[in-house]
Design an enzyme around this catalytic site. Structure first.
Site, PDB file in Angstrom:
ATOM      1  N   LYS A  22       0.697  -1.362  -0.123  1.00 13.18           N
ATOM      2  CA  LYS A  22       0.272  -0.015   0.521  1.00 13.18           C
ATOM      3  C   LYS A  22       0.963   1.160  -0.245  1.00 13.18           C
ATOM      4  O   LYS A  22       0.882   2.162  -0.165  1.00 13.18           O
ATOM      5  CB  LYS A  22       0.026  -0.388   1.154  1.00 13.18           C
ATOM      6  CG  LYS A  22      -1.663   1.298   1.082  1.00 13.18           C
ATOM      7  CD  LYS A  22      -2.619   0.754   2.952  1.00 13.18           C
ATOM      8  CE  LYS A  22      -2.098   1.369   3.937  1.00 13.18           C
ATOM      9  NZ  LYS A  22      -1.412   3.424   4.065  1.00 13.18           N
ATOM     10  N   ASN A  23       1.931   1.208   0.773  1.00 17.18           N
ATOM     11  CA  ASN A  23       3.055   2.822   1.117  1.00 17.18           C
ATOM     12  C   ASN A  23       3.124   3.278  -0.245  1.00 17.18           C
ATOM     13  O   ASN A  23       4.445   3.690   0.088  1.00 17.18           O
ATOM     14  CB  ASN A  23       3.140   2.600   2.400  1.00 17.18           C
ATOM     15  CG  ASN A  23       2.535   2.981   3.660  1.00 17.18           C
ATOM     16  OD1 ASN A  23       0.947   3.258   3.147  1.00 17.18           O
ATOM     17  ND2 ASN A  23       2.968   2.541   4.810  1.00 17.18           N
ATOM     18  N   CYS A 116      -7.503  20.577  12.336  1.00 13.05           N
ATOM     19  CA  CYS A 116      -7.375  19.470  12.035  1.00 13.05           C
ATOM     20  C   CYS A 116      -5.993  18.534  12.573  1.00 13.05           C
ATOM     21  O   CYS A 116      -5.328  19.357  12.063  1.00 13.05           O
ATOM     22  CB  CYS A 116      -8.057  18.153  11.715  1.00 13.05           C
ATOM     23  SG  CYS A 116      -7.504  17.242  11.393  1.00 13.05           S
ATOM     24  N   ARG A 121       1.387  21.399  11.196  1.00 13.06           N
ATOM     25  CA  ARG A 121       2.736  20.693  11.725  1.00 13.06           C
ATOM     26  C   ARG A 121       3.331  19.355  10.720  1.00 13.06           C
ATOM     27  O   ARG A 121       4.653  19.202  10.479  1.00 13.06           O
ATOM     28  CB  ARG A 121       2.912  20.455  12.880  1.00 13.06           C
ATOM     29  CG  ARG A 121       3.530  20.641  14.042  1.00 13.06           C
ATOM     30  CD  ARG A 121       3.564  19.551  15.020  1.00 13.06           C
ATOM     31  NE  ARG A 121       3.632  18.304  15.259  1.00 13.06           N
ATOM     32  CZ  ARG A 121       5.032  17.404  14.993  1.00 13.06           C
ATOM     33  NH1 ARG A 121       5.680  17.700  14.914  1.00 13.06           N
ATOM     34  NH2 ARG A 121       3.975  16.251  15.129  1.00 13.06           N
ATOM     35  N   ASP A 305       4.634   0.575  12.057  1.00 14.22           N
ATOM     36  CA  ASP A 305       3.442   0.054  10.922  1.00 14.22           C
ATOM     37  C   ASP A 305       3.434  -1.125  11.825  1.00 14.22           C
ATOM     38  O   ASP A 305       2.480  -1.762  11.401  1.00 14.22           O
ATOM     39  CB  ASP A 305       3.566   0.263  10.062  1.00 14.22           C
ATOM     40  CG  ASP A 305       2.816   2.136   9.703  1.00 14.22           C
ATOM     41  OD1 ASP A 305       2.608   2.801  10.276  1.00 14.22           O
ATOM     42  OD2 ASP A 305       2.955   1.607   8.261  1.00 14.22           O
ATOM     43  N   ARG A 397      -8.713   0.071   4.734  1.00  8.97           N
ATOM     44  CA  ARG A 397      -7.765   1.051   4.239  1.00  8.97           C
ATOM     45  C   ARG A 397      -6.469   0.172   3.408  1.00  8.97           C
ATOM     46  O   ARG A 397      -6.309   1.197   2.785  1.00  8.97           O
ATOM     47  CB  ARG A 397      -7.435   2.383   5.340  1.00  8.97           C
ATOM     48  CG  ARG A 397      -8.179   3.181   5.238  1.00  8.97           C
ATOM     49  CD  ARG A 397      -8.268   3.904   6.201  1.00  8.97           C
ATOM     50  NE  ARG A 397      -6.855   4.269   5.711  1.00  8.97           N
ATOM     51  CZ  ARG A 397      -5.789   5.015   6.540  1.00  8.97           C
ATOM     52  NH1 ARG A 397      -6.201   5.133   8.238  1.00  8.97           N
ATOM     53  NH2 ARG A 397      -4.325   5.035   5.907  1.00  8.97           N
TER      54      ARG A 397
END
Ligand code: UD1
Length: 418
Positions: A22-23, A116, A121, A305, A397
């Site tokens: 995915k990444n 949010c 940052r 992760d 996801r």
């Protein structure tokens, strides 16, 4: 509401195949924006985050055509330079289109939900680097805009932290920058190497990806390419932990041990038998695990992760384990859920102290985020009784075909609409 119902206590046996990462897929899809002719990506996993990034680039005018699990992206015309709010809100990684848009169109605007978590940052490193390449940044109430009407200019960029996303965004922005860009203290993750491989096959000139110094020589144009993305090391690691916890003998096909060194080392330290070959990794476990400490770090350190899944494993390991999170603040949302299953965990700032219990007990829990969901599935497979995991949108996801894949190794897991 949909839930996973897991009947724990069945040892896992057989083969399970890992999908593309995915990444790596997300920045690579963003990178297709740079090419003036179509690119095709092969074997793309069916994930919510992939749908979101496809929606983002389609909203910019890219033609996205699916053919089974291959997807073609035609960015010959880009008709918009703004990533809309509802898509950015769905996924933080939408911000990865800023670098390619800036490179190709000389401007990019990303809508931001005011106040949010995605506020200024967490993207300060990206913006500082774009400025160093000559872009003018404007922060509005609900958007961030970067402009470089005359094009970007190569420069030396030192990242204060080896941010994965900032490294990827700068690489993509710099592909067309005039002259040479050098990124120091760059992130070294395998997903960055895969992005650079894809860009180089399109005609870019990027060297050093996978080390902490990346050099990019600007080129005038990129042409589309065909690419197969690397396997997902986090999905692989999740299945390794599931088998270690539930016990059994599982071969994780397509897992690259080169990318999983800290996870494999820590599994061995916990007393699990791990056999590695060029096609995958086998885990043999009787479920008897030893306490093990981990500390998350940028690659090649222990991946953040995998922190939640590994913590789930330490909850049933004999003795006291310490889990330290150094990459993200507040990444212990899974602790409360694991405690509902009988885990003994105390948190002090960025450290969690885990005392192993004999067995976890099935409970009703919520996937508060993607990797929390993965940790709860691993815990549920090893627990006594039935675990119900809610909030599956988070798991969707990042895990392709989770239920079917786990059933294939004997897990007692179903997805129901309650
Ligand atoms: C990527 C991964 C994510 C993984 C993370 C760390 C993708 C799509 N996501 O996220 O799964 O958990 O790497 O391995 O690839 N930071 C700043 N300012 C910035 C950028 C980052 O302060 O401008 C901080 C973040 O708040 C965080 C740390 O740096 O504390 C690491 O973030 P980063 O490496 O950028 O993670 P992502 O690229 O967002």
């Amino acid at each position: 509401m949909e839930k996973l119902i897991i009947q724990g206590g069945t040892p896992l046996e057989g083969r399970i195949r890992v999908s593309s990462a995915k990444n790596a897929v997300l920045p690579i899809i963003a990178a297709t924006l740079l090419a003036s002719t179509p690119s095709t990506l092969l074997e793309i996993p069916d994930l919510e985050d992939v749908h979101t990034i496809c929606d983002v680039i389609a909203s910019l005018g890219v033609k996205v055509t699916k053919d089974g699990d291959n997807i073609t992206f035609d960015a010959s015309t880009i008709s918009a330079v703004e990533a809309p709010y509802d898509l950015v809100r769905r996924m933080r990684a939408s911000f990865l289109v800023m670098g390619p848009l800036l490179a190709r169109k000389g401007e990019a605007r990303i809508a931001l939900p005011g106040g949010c978590a995605i506020g200024s940052r967490p993207i300060d490193l990206h913006l500082k680097a774009f400025e160093a390449l000559g872009a003018t940044i404007t922060m509005g109430e609900d958007f961030v805009e970067a402009k470089a009407p005359e094009g970007l200019k190569g420069n030396l960029i030192y990242l204060d932290f080896p941010s994965v996303g900032a490294t990827e965004n700068v690489i993509m922005a710099a592909t067309f920058a005039e002259g040479k860009t050098i990124i120091e203290n760059a992130a070294e993750e395998p997903e960055i190497v895969d992005l650079a491989t894809f860009l180089n096959s399109m005609g870019a000139n990027i060297r050093g990806a996978g080390t902490d110094v990346i050099r990019i020589e600007g080129v005038k144009e990129l042409k589309g390419a065909v690419h197969t993305v690397i396997p997902d090391r986090i999905e692989a690691g999740t299945y390794l932990i599931a088998a270690a916890m539930a016990g059994g003998n599982v071969y994780v096909e397509n897992a690259l041990s080169e990318h999983l060194k800290p996870v494999v080392a820590k599994l061995k330290e916990a007393g699990v038998t791990v056999e590695e070959d060029i096609d995958g990794i086998r885990v043999i476990s009787d479920g008897n695990l030893k306490a093990t400490d981990i500390k998350t770090l940028p690659y090649p350190g222990f991946p953040t992760d995998m922190q939640a899944q590994f913590m789930a494993m330490t909850t049933i390991a004999k003795g006291k384990s310490t889990v330290m999170e150094t990459v993200f603040e507040n990444r212990f949302m899974h602790v409360g859920e694991l405690q509902k299953m009988g885990a003994s965990i105390e948190v002090d700032d960025r450290k969690a102290f885990v005392t192993g219990v004999d067995q976890l007990v099935g409970a009703e829990v919520e996937a508060t985020d993607l990797r929390c969901g993965a940790a709860l599935v691993c815990a549920g497979l090893a627990a006594k009784g039935v675990t119900k995991v809610g909030q599956l949108t988070h798991i969707d996801r990042g895990y392709d075909n989770l239920v079917t894949k786990l059933k294939g190794i004997g897990a007692n897991i179903v997805r129901v609409d309650e």
